[in-house]
Design a protein around this motif. Sequence first.
Motif: not given
Length: 302
Positions: A45-46, A78-79, A101-105
């Motif tokens: 994870k970044p 994050f897009d 999806r968790h990241i962009s949502d």
Amino acid sequence: MNAELTNAASMKKVRKAVFPAAGLGTRFLPVTKAQPKEMLPLVDKPIIQYGVEEALAAGCDQIIIITGRGKSAIEDHFDVSYELERMLEDRGKTELLKIVRHISDMIHLAYVRQKEALGLGHAVLMARELVGDEPFAVLLADDVVDAEVPCLKQMIDVFNETQCSVIATQVVEGPAISSYGVLDVHPADGRFDGRLFEIKNMVEKPKFADAPSKLAITGRYILTPGVFEMLAQTPHGAGGELQLTDGMKLLLQKEKMYAYVYEGKRHDTGDKLGFLKATVEFALKRDDLGGPFREYLKGLKL
Ligand code: UTP
């Protein structure tokens, strides 16, 4: 305004979190030549994602990232990535799809560009319009804090009671204190289990002998909006840089400010050794990797 407010109606809340991420990352060259250090992975994870998740867990609902040249990977991360999501869907990789999806949502993020890396204070000042007239948090993503209660949540609890700026601090023993901003403080009557101090002054990177305490500033701040005016008034210093500490020192002349010794372990992932240590510790804690990784480390002839 200095008074600690008790009237619930006038209580201010911290909703916005600012992530200055426009620095050049010279301590981590050459990898940072074409890649933001905020995108270096701690395991998978970044590092900036750890900070964003911390801010959300602390109750912030608006994330503002200050970016600069060569930082577009942060926005892409994050897009939404339609191609990737479609491919994972087609291949039935539902677990991976959930992670992506968790990241962009996660939340709506706003980006502001700092055209030149003119210092942390200058980067924070770039958020002035988006933050407006409310208290806000600043998180330096490369300070990753591993804590049971998210570090920013601990600080917001202090803010909610004091309605004053709160700076995260840790105790640093010995000459290493010279690499930090250091606080001159007096105890705030044992409040918050003796972890709260009222700030009298702050000194940027003092000589060991001149350090006013062992309390080093770390990369989490809750600031009242008055700091923007102070930063705007502060002259740029060495190398044309505007330091956040200088703005906060001016704010201190007008408002009470607190230092809070958070519970948790901070990793300086902007430094190569700090990054390696964090990687090992985070990997060891993972359910899926910890066991085999521990076995591997034990087998090394150190
Ligand atoms: P650092 O000094 O740790 O970061 O700044 P740096 O300048 O990127 O790294 P080194 O020291 O050259 O290796 C603290 C934070 O402030 C941001 C950085 O991105 C980092 O999160 N920053 C710093 C800005 O956003 N703009 C600046 O002009 C300077």
